[in-house]
Design a protein around this motif. Structure first.
Motif, PDB file in Angstrom:
ATOM      1  N   ILE A   1       0.853  -1.079  -0.006  1.00  0.00           N
ATOM      2  CA  ILE A   1       0.112   0.009  -0.037  1.00  0.00           C
ATOM      3  C   ILE A   1       0.806   1.177  -0.032  1.00  0.00           C
ATOM      4  O   ILE A   1       1.692   1.231   0.696  1.00  0.00           O
ATOM      5  CB  ILE A   1      -0.791   0.025   1.048  1.00  0.00           C
ATOM      6  N   SER A   2       0.686   2.005  -0.966  1.00  0.00           N
ATOM      7  CA  SER A   2       1.387   3.416  -1.001  1.00  0.00           C
ATOM      8  C   SER A   2       0.357   4.587  -1.280  1.00  0.00           C
ATOM      9  O   SER A   2      -0.807   4.227  -1.882  1.00  0.00           O
ATOM     10  CB  SER A   2       2.662   3.337  -1.916  1.00  0.00           C
ATOM     11  N   GLY A   3       0.682   5.846  -1.321  1.00  0.00           N
ATOM     12  CA  GLY A   3      -0.204   6.837  -1.561  1.00  0.00           C
ATOM     13  C   GLY A   3      -0.273   7.858  -0.652  1.00  0.00           C
ATOM     14  O   GLY A   3       0.657   8.308   0.225  1.00  0.00           O
ATOM     15  N   ARG A   4      -1.046   8.850  -0.671  1.00  0.00           N
ATOM     16  CA  ARG A   4      -1.302   9.799   0.081  1.00  0.00           C
ATOM     17  C   ARG A   4      -2.522  10.032   1.160  1.00  0.00           C
ATOM     18  O   ARG A   4      -3.618   9.444   0.636  1.00  0.00           O
ATOM     19  CB  ARG A   4      -1.386  11.215  -0.674  1.00  0.00           C
ATOM     20  N   VAL A   5      -2.129  10.361   2.395  1.00  0.00           N
ATOM     21  CA  VAL A   5      -3.372  10.505   3.218  1.00  0.00           C
ATOM     22  C   VAL A   5      -3.529  11.951   3.542  1.00  0.00           C
ATOM     23  O   VAL A   5      -2.640  12.623   3.881  1.00  0.00           O
ATOM     24  CB  VAL A   5      -2.809   9.681   4.822  1.00  0.00           C
ATOM     25  N   PHE A   6      -4.775  12.375   3.365  1.00  0.00           N
ATOM     26  CA  PHE A   6      -5.316  13.680   3.417  1.00  0.00           C
ATOM     27  C   PHE A   6      -5.799  13.909   4.915  1.00  0.00           C
ATOM     28  O   PHE A   6      -6.840  13.352   5.133  1.00  0.00           O
ATOM     29  CB  PHE A   6      -6.070  14.175   2.235  1.00  0.00           C
ATOM     30  N   LEU A   7      -5.215  14.735   5.551  1.00  0.00           N
ATOM     31  CA  LEU A   7      -5.516  15.191   6.863  1.00  0.00           C
ATOM     32  C   LEU A   7      -6.156  16.638   6.849  1.00  0.00           C
ATOM     33  O   LEU A   7      -5.580  17.385   5.928  1.00  0.00           O
ATOM     34  CB  LEU A   7      -4.532  14.895   7.792  1.00  0.00           C
ATOM     35  N   THR A   8      -6.912  16.810   7.760  1.00  0.00           N
ATOM     36  CA  THR A   8      -7.238  18.261   8.384  1.00  0.00           C
ATOM     37  C   THR A   8      -7.207  18.472   9.668  1.00  0.00           C
ATOM     38  O   THR A   8      -7.558  17.425  10.499  1.00  0.00           O
ATOM     39  CB  THR A   8      -8.820  18.546   7.883  1.00  0.00           C
ATOM     40  N   PHE A   9      -6.844  19.488  10.147  1.00  0.00           N
ATOM     41  CA  PHE A   9      -6.694  19.916  11.552  1.00  0.00           C
ATOM     42  C   PHE A   9      -6.600  21.303  11.846  1.00  0.00           C
ATOM     43  O   PHE A   9      -6.748  22.029  10.824  1.00  0.00           O
ATOM     44  CB  PHE A   9      -5.286  19.402  12.021  1.00  0.00           C
ATOM     45  N   VAL A  10      -7.033  21.893  13.131  1.00  0.00           N
ATOM     46  CA  VAL A  10      -7.160  23.105  13.511  1.00  0.00           C
ATOM     47  C   VAL A  10      -5.575  23.653  14.255  1.00  0.00           C
ATOM     48  O   VAL A  10      -5.153  22.995  14.989  1.00  0.00           O
ATOM     49  CB  VAL A  10      -8.235  23.184  14.308  1.00  0.00           C
ATOM     50  N   VAL A  11      -5.217  24.773  13.606  1.00  0.00           N
ATOM     51  CA  VAL A  11      -4.055  25.419  14.178  1.00  0.00           C
ATOM     52  C   VAL A  11      -4.837  26.495  15.131  1.00  0.00           C
ATOM     53  O   VAL A  11      -5.515  27.372  14.762  1.00  0.00           O
ATOM     54  CB  VAL A  11      -3.295  25.912  13.207  1.00  0.00           C
ATOM     55  N   GLU A  12      -4.591  26.303  16.391  1.00  0.00           N
ATOM     56  CA  GLU A  12      -5.137  27.217  17.672  1.00  0.00           C
ATOM     57  C   GLU A  12      -4.447  28.485  17.589  1.00  0.00           C
ATOM     58  O   GLU A  12      -3.423  28.860  16.674  1.00  0.00           O
ATOM     59  CB  GLU A  12      -5.292  26.681  18.898  1.00  0.00           C
ATOM     60  N   LYS A  13      -4.950  29.438  18.263  1.00  0.00           N
ATOM     61  CA  LYS A  13      -4.258  30.823  18.399  1.00  0.00           C
ATOM     62  C   LYS A  13      -2.898  30.630  19.034  1.00  0.00           C
ATOM     63  O   LYS A  13      -1.753  31.631  18.690  1.00  0.00           O
ATOM     64  CB  LYS A  13      -5.160  31.705  19.371  1.00  0.00           C
ATOM     65  N   ASP A  14      -2.582  29.520  19.562  1.00  0.00           N
ATOM     66  CA  ASP A  14      -1.140  29.589  20.402  1.00  0.00           C
ATOM     67  C   ASP A  14      -0.420  28.653  19.264  1.00  0.00           C
ATOM     68  O   ASP A  14       0.688  28.322  19.851  1.00  0.00           O
ATOM     69  CB  ASP A  14      -1.406  28.884  21.922  1.00  0.00           C
ATOM     70  N   GLY A  15      -0.875  28.120  18.243  1.00  0.00           N
ATOM     71  CA  GLY A  15      -0.042  27.408  17.197  1.00  0.00           C
ATOM     72  C   GLY A  15      -0.034  26.185  17.492  1.00  0.00           C
ATOM     73  O   GLY A  15       0.558  25.030  16.724  1.00  0.00           O
ATOM     74  N   SER A  16      -0.725  25.595  18.470  1.00  0.00           N
ATOM     75  CA  SER A  16      -1.042  23.902  18.843  1.00  0.00           C
ATOM     76  C   SER A  16      -1.997  23.415  17.947  1.00  0.00           C
ATOM     77  O   SER A  16      -2.774  24.009  17.231  1.00  0.00           O
ATOM     78  CB  SER A  16      -1.311  23.722  20.127  1.00  0.00           C
ATOM     79  N   VAL A  17      -1.934  22.104  17.487  1.00  0.00           N
ATOM     80  CA  VAL A  17      -2.690  21.470  16.586  1.00  0.00           C
ATOM     81  C   VAL A  17      -3.793  20.556  17.080  1.00  0.00           C
ATOM     82  O   VAL A  17      -3.453  19.838  18.065  1.00  0.00           O
ATOM     83  CB  VAL A  17      -1.685  20.563  15.533  1.00  0.00           C
TER      84      VAL A  17
END
Length: 228
Positions: A162-178
């Motif tokens: 298995i190979s390929g790309r995993v598409f993620l989404t996340f929120v970058v908070e005001k302090d820079g944390s994910v």
């Protein structure tokens, strides 16, 4: 024999003067004749009789009757006299024969339950596009270096090819944390979980800004898995 007339006795010379005098007298008489007023007799009785015969139609005036509200009823308070010898029922039992050896039940006062006010936590708005987008410290090159050095290819994915790309989404908070990491499109074989682990352990990002104020921004990131 020729008759001889003197100029004074000759009236032919004065004919024009007499004619003017006659015209003047005639015009004067006519002028006075037109200025003489003639008064017509008016029968007063006929005028009064005509006015009496004319009858005017009288329109009746309608008056709207306003109904007055009924007078307020007087409230009468009745006082009931109760005799003193009426027995009052009571649920309290009094033990007159109680002594020091009598066991008394412990009195526990009633305390109404305290209603806890639920604090409504208002989640702040998450932006997708802002004036200054969040960025990894050092830029995209440092982000690629971080992913390549920290990603571990899952054993199952290797065995299954298995190979390929995993598409993620996340929120970058005001302090820079994910936070709030989610998989938009995965490839399976343990690659999705490995991509989430690497993104979760990222150092703090440079937060996005809107009008020079740090805000929460949702960011999408593709993580590539390649078999060597």
């Amino acid at each position: 024999m020729e008759t001889i007339k003197s100029n004074k006795a000759n009236l032919d010379n004065k004919r024009f003067i007499f004619l003017e005098i006659g015209l003047l007298i005639t015009l004067t008489i006519v002028f006075f004749a037109f200025n003489i007023k003639s008064y017509k007799k008016i029968n007063v009785e006929t005028l009064f009789s005509q006015q009496a015969e004319i009858t005017e139609e009288i329109i009746p005036v309608t008056v709207q009757e306003t109904k007055l509200p009924p007078p307020p009823t007087k409230q009468i308070t009745k006082i009931r006299i109760v005799e003193d010898n009426i027995e009052v029922e009571s649920d309290v039992e009094i033990n007159v024969e109680a002594d020091q050896a009598t066991v008394m039940a412990e009195y526990i006062p009633y305390v109404p339950p305290v209603q806890k006010e639920e604090e409504e936590i208002k989640e702040e708005q998450v932006f997708v596009i802002v004036e200054s987008m969040p960025s990894f410290p050092g830029g995209e090159l440092e982000l690629m270096k971080y992913l390549n050095s920290n990603l571990k290819y899952p054993t199952m994915a290797k065995e299954m090819g298995i190979s390929g790309r995993v598409f993620l989404t996340f929120v970058v908070e005001k302090d820079g944390s994910v936070t709030d990491i989610q998989v938009l499109r995965g490839i399976g074989g343990g690659c999705d979980e490995e991509a989430i682990r690497v993104v979760k352990n990222m150092p703090k990002w440079i937060p996005g800004k809107q009008r020079n104020v740090p805000v929460r921004v949702r960011f999408n990131l593709p993580v590539k898995f390649t078999l060597l």
